[in-house]
Motif scaffolding. Sequence first.
Motif, PDB file in Angstrom:
ATOM      1  N   SER A   1      51.488  39.731  27.921  1.00 18.49           N
ATOM      2  CA  SER A   1      50.251  40.289  28.328  1.00 18.49           C
ATOM      3  C   SER A   1      49.705  39.156  29.362  1.00 18.49           C
ATOM      4  N   GLU A   2      49.141  39.035  30.354  1.00 17.42           N
ATOM      5  CA  GLU A   2      48.516  38.061  31.206  1.00 17.42           C
ATOM      6  C   GLU A   2      47.948  37.035  30.457  1.00 17.42           C
ATOM      7  N   CYS A   3      47.151  37.353  29.282  1.00 17.63           N
ATOM      8  CA  CYS A   3      46.330  36.657  28.328  1.00 17.63           C
ATOM      9  C   CYS A   3      47.391  35.517  27.878  1.00 17.63           C
ATOM     10  N   ASP A   4      48.514  35.911  27.661  1.00 17.00           N
ATOM     11  CA  ASP A   4      49.422  34.670  26.960  1.00 17.00           C
ATOM     12  C   ASP A   4      49.837  33.175  27.876  1.00 17.00           C
ATOM     13  N   ILE A   5      49.380  33.597  29.235  1.00 18.32           N
ATOM     14  CA  ILE A   5      49.765  32.745  30.188  1.00 18.32           C
ATOM     15  C   ILE A   5      49.308  31.106  29.841  1.00 18.32           C
ATOM     16  N   ARG A   6      48.109  31.378  29.401  1.00 17.48           N
ATOM     17  CA  ARG A   6      47.457  29.901  29.191  1.00 17.48           C
ATOM     18  C   ARG A   6      48.137  29.407  27.896  1.00 17.48           C
ATOM     19  N   MET A   7      48.172  30.007  26.934  1.00 18.14           N
ATOM     20  CA  MET A   7      49.135  29.428  25.798  1.00 18.14           C
ATOM     21  C   MET A   7      50.421  29.014  25.916  1.00 18.14           C
ATOM     22  N   ILE A   8      51.035  29.501  26.858  1.00 20.87           N
ATOM     23  CA  ILE A   8      52.481  29.239  27.147  1.00 20.87           C
ATOM     24  C   ILE A   8      52.929  28.313  28.222  1.00 20.87           C
TER      25      ILE A   8
ATOM     26  N   TRP B   1      39.149  28.002  31.750  1.00 17.59           N
ATOM     27  CA  TRP B   1      38.280  28.102  33.133  1.00 17.59           C
ATOM     28  C   TRP B   1      39.182  28.566  34.316  1.00 17.59           C
ATOM     29  N   ILE B   2      40.401  27.935  34.271  1.00 13.72           N
ATOM     30  CA  ILE B   2      41.328  28.240  35.332  1.00 13.72           C
ATOM     31  C   ILE B   2      41.646  29.392  35.211  1.00 13.72           C
ATOM     32  N   ALA B   3      41.966  29.782  33.802  1.00 15.20           N
ATOM     33  CA  ALA B   3      42.520  31.168  33.649  1.00 15.20           C
ATOM     34  C   ALA B   3      41.536  32.295  33.979  1.00 15.20           C
ATOM     35  N   ALA B   4      40.393  32.210  33.761  1.00 12.55           N
ATOM     36  CA  ALA B   4      39.113  33.214  34.077  1.00 12.55           C
ATOM     37  C   ALA B   4      38.890  33.227  35.415  1.00 12.55           C
ATOM     38  N   ASN B   5      38.581  31.774  35.884  1.00 13.29           N
ATOM     39  CA  ASN B   5      37.992  31.854  37.146  1.00 13.29           C
ATOM     40  C   ASN B   5      38.609  31.748  38.374  1.00 13.29           C
ATOM     41  N   VAL B   6      39.673  31.002  38.266  1.00 12.24           N
ATOM     42  CA  VAL B   6      40.821  30.700  39.445  1.00 12.24           C
ATOM     43  C   VAL B   6      41.660  31.768  39.527  1.00 12.24           C
ATOM     44  N   LEU B   7      42.524  32.027  38.400  1.00  9.86           N
ATOM     45  CA  LEU B   7      43.816  32.977  38.447  1.00  9.86           C
ATOM     46  C   LEU B   7      43.071  34.409  38.149  1.00  9.86           C
ATOM     47  N   ALA B   8      41.959  34.337  37.766  1.00  6.34           N
ATOM     48  CA  ALA B   8      41.512  35.509  37.165  1.00  6.34           C
ATOM     49  C   ALA B   8      42.472  36.603  36.320  1.00  6.34           C
ATOM     50  N   ILE B   9      42.874  36.106  35.271  1.00  2.85           N
ATOM     51  CA  ILE B   9      43.881  36.651  34.490  1.00  2.85           C
ATOM     52  C   ILE B   9      43.307  38.039  33.983  1.00  2.85           C
ATOM     53  N   ASP B  10      44.077  39.068  34.152  1.00  4.91           N
ATOM     54  CA  ASP B  10      43.797  40.527  33.914  1.00  4.91           C
ATOM     55  C   ASP B  10      44.666  41.061  32.769  1.00  4.91           C
ATOM     56  N   ALA B  11      43.852  41.280  31.650  1.00  9.79           N
ATOM     57  CA  ALA B  11      44.291  41.719  30.304  1.00  9.79           C
ATOM     58  C   ALA B  11      45.079  43.191  30.444  1.00  9.79           C
ATOM     59  N   THR B  12      44.380  44.209  31.559  1.00 10.25           N
ATOM     60  CA  THR B  12      44.507  45.176  31.724  1.00 10.25           C
ATOM     61  C   THR B  12      45.871  45.442  32.550  1.00 10.25           C
ATOM     62  N   ARG B  13      46.266  44.345  33.133  1.00 16.15           N
ATOM     63  CA  ARG B  13      47.317  44.638  34.153  1.00 16.15           C
ATOM     64  C   ARG B  13      48.713  44.497  33.392  1.00 16.15           C
ATOM     65  N   ALA B  14      49.688  45.399  33.794  1.00 17.28           N
ATOM     66  CA  ALA B  14      50.839  45.496  33.276  1.00 17.28           C
ATOM     67  C   ALA B  14      51.901  44.244  33.569  1.00 17.28           C
ATOM     68  N   THR B  15      52.433  43.698  32.868  1.00 21.59           N
ATOM     69  CA  THR B  15      53.307  42.492  33.208  1.00 21.59           C
ATOM     70  C   THR B  15      54.571  43.013  33.676  1.00 21.59           C
ATOM     71  N   PRO B  16      55.313  42.181  34.219  1.00 16.46           N
ATOM     72  CA  PRO B  16      56.961  42.678  34.789  1.00 16.46           C
ATOM     73  C   PRO B  16      57.616  42.958  33.328  1.00 16.46           C
ATOM     74  N   ALA B  17      57.344  42.369  32.295  1.00 17.79           N
ATOM     75  CA  ALA B  17      58.197  42.575  30.939  1.00 17.79           C
ATOM     76  C   ALA B  17      58.002  44.002  30.471  1.00 17.79           C
ATOM     77  N   GLU B  18      56.431  44.550  30.754  1.00 13.42           N
ATOM     78  CA  GLU B  18      56.302  45.898  30.345  1.00 13.42           C
ATOM     79  C   GLU B  18      56.901  47.047  31.412  1.00 13.42           C
ATOM     80  N   ARG B  19      56.586  46.455  32.963  1.00 10.90           N
ATOM     81  CA  ARG B  19      56.748  47.616  33.701  1.00 10.90           C
ATOM     82  C   ARG B  19      58.491  47.832  33.682  1.00 10.90           C
ATOM     83  N   LEU B  20      59.052  46.672  33.812  1.00  7.14           N
ATOM     84  CA  LEU B  20      60.561  46.717  34.167  1.00  7.14           C
ATOM     85  C   LEU B  20      61.385  46.535  32.952  1.00  7.14           C
ATOM     86  N   ASN B  21      60.652  47.019  31.853  1.00  9.24           N
ATOM     87  CA  ASN B  21      61.549  46.490  30.600  1.00  9.24           C
ATOM     88  C   ASN B  21      62.851  47.356  30.364  1.00  9.24           C
ATOM     89  N   ASN B  22      63.731  46.148  30.411  1.00 10.74           N
ATOM     90  CA  ASN B  22      65.280  46.829  30.253  1.00 10.74           C
ATOM     91  C   ASN B  22      66.071  46.345  29.135  1.00 10.74           C
TER      92      ASN B  22
END
Lengths: 62, 683
Positions: free
Chosen positions: B356-363, B55-76
């Motif tokens: 992916s932001e979807c992994d935040i709940r599990m981690i 519930w927190i992930a979906a309704n409070v934080l509004a996790i967005d699976a389509t949004r690129a994470t820093p790991a993807e954008r800044l991959n070095n």
Amino acid sequence: MTRPLTLFWQRIRQLSGDDAYERYLAHYAEHHADAGAPAPLTRAAFFKQWQDQKWTGIKRCC
Amino acid sequence: MKAFASRAGWAALALLGAAALAHVAMARGETLNALWLITAAVCVYLIAYRFYAAWIAANVLAIDATRATPAERLNNGRDYVPTNRWVVFGHHFAAIAGPGPLVGPTLAAQFGYLPGTLWILIGAVLGGAVQDMVTLFLSTRRNGRSLGQMARDEIGAIGGTAAMIGTFLIMIILIAVLGLVVVNAMKHSPWGTSTVAATIPIAMLVGVYMRYLRPGRVLEASLLGVVLLLASVVFGGWVDHHPVLGALFDHEGLPLAFGVIVYGFAAAVLPVWLLLAPRDYLSTFMKLGTVLMLAIAILWLRPEIHMPAITPFIDGTGPIFGGKLFPFVFITIACGAISGFHALIASGTTPKLITSECDIRMIGYGAMLLESFVAIMAMIAATVLEPGVYFAINSPAGVVGKEALDAVNTISSWGYEVTVAQMQHLASAMGENTLFARTGGAPSLAVGMASILGTVFGEHLLALWYHFAIMFEAIFILTTLDAGTRVGRFMLQDMLGNLHPKLGETSYTPSVILTSALVVAGWGYFLYIGVIDPNGGVNILWPLFGIANQMLAAIALSVATGVLIKSSKLSKAWMTGMPLMWLLTITTTAAYEKICSDDVRVGFFAAANDLSYKLSSGLLPPEKAAVAPQLIFNQQLDAWLTLFFVLMLWVVVLDMLRMSWRTLTGQSVLPSSETPYVVSRLN
């Protein structure tokens, strides 16, 4: 049958950093392999850099 | 149909959990089977993870699976790397789980198994795991910024500074108290001391192996190290019986404390690859392996818990630490329920690895639940002991008496039967000279673990299991000590760099030596006082650590609450606001009692005044009079330190409220530091 085991072993290696050099080479080949770029680091040199970087900042907790 | 089956399954799980929890809470028989605790815990975790966290992930934080994470954008390929979520989970869990969840529940077991267990479950599900997940989310949306930077960016400079100073001071106190735990575990134990000492050359050997002999072959080197560590446990038994070597490793607390201090300095100055990094590999493997083994052993054996649900010590007269159930159970168990330190990890390495932001709940949420489970296992290991034995091991000599007979008489007078013969038998079974007054939690946890593991994997090996458990605790306590001293050094260099740029260079040798020495002197001082204090030192240091750690958690939750209000989610801000209010209540109450209480075992000033009175009236025996001035100074220092922590906490919270008020009344506030949306190309 062996596939889950292989996958598990891959995860263990990735988790411990055992395959870090292989991943570095793959990253290098994909992003920096254009002509004129410096050659990739040797395994020993890469590992030094990787380890030193890993231990700057807060890495362990209570 | 499938949906119905799923609903029925969750409903059944909820019923099972409620029944187990009710049984744990209501059972008043002689003993309670540990399986009830495990069942209740696992059901609570699963339901919280499936419903609250989702519930927190979906309704409070509004996790967005389509949004690129820093790991993807800044991959070095180095620090920003999209990584498999199980691998990130492993890294994150290994980073957050240290000795805290083992020591805290062991100490809090003096109130009985129930209060600590309930706090570990409720605290983790509604507080700790929420804090970890939300901090991880905020940092992921801000390119992996640290808690201090986020506090500065979102609330203002005060929050950032408070987080930084808080972190530094927690580190100092944490290292001191952990050092004390190791010293108390090694005191007059040649077996324990030689095994712990052997971990140093073993780590160095592993370090040389993976740096020069076979560069980067981490698993190979770790396997070698683990085999050598196990051999050192066996070898320690031989040292113990050796007339010369045995004497060489048989020491009082003070020389051992100085040994730990010298070691800490060396570890901070030596290159990481030689000691810190290899030791960390060994401790991580040991930690994961032992936790797994203990879980299997508990499930297999289903041991009976002998500690009552609630002891009379909830009135504040407990021998292990002074103070009533409220607020001290919540301060004593920080790690395992809610730990501010995790916010530093969740805003450090981890957010830079998330694919992916979807992994935040599990981690974020999941890893904290696992740590909470470790705390439950520590609680079980402490409470399977006969209560008399538990109190005999954990009560300092200053409370129950120095002589074995005095101690057993005092403890038996509380209604927890224990005899000198029983303790002697236990000590010799564990290969120790004595188990009386071995405070700090490690020896009693080791006895508990040995009796659980010994029953499953070999009764005659009790002494080996005991020393294995001591080695296991010592190795990752020493890792925390090394890593913490190093981090403290970097932070100090950073601060001093503002005064004199040269001092801020992390590779400038005089600065390295100066700042390492300052940090070691800081925790070394508290460790020294802890060792010379006849009441065991744990009584002072552990609550101080707890208050500091909860303060940091409150700062993290303030940042989270402030950001939620700022992003027009006021109606959902209770999700972090509720644990924040609870932390404010317990931290402030605990700090008030530690400063103002008349009880000499609770109030710092009361203890200082009592001791000065006794000193000036000549009531103290000479050996106590000699150290009394230092103890008096220390009690006063601790009182001021506590006051400082609680003031800093209120400043941050009030600053957050000021910012929230400005937001709600439409005045200008700092703009959100969230990075703009970029669509993910992964998948």
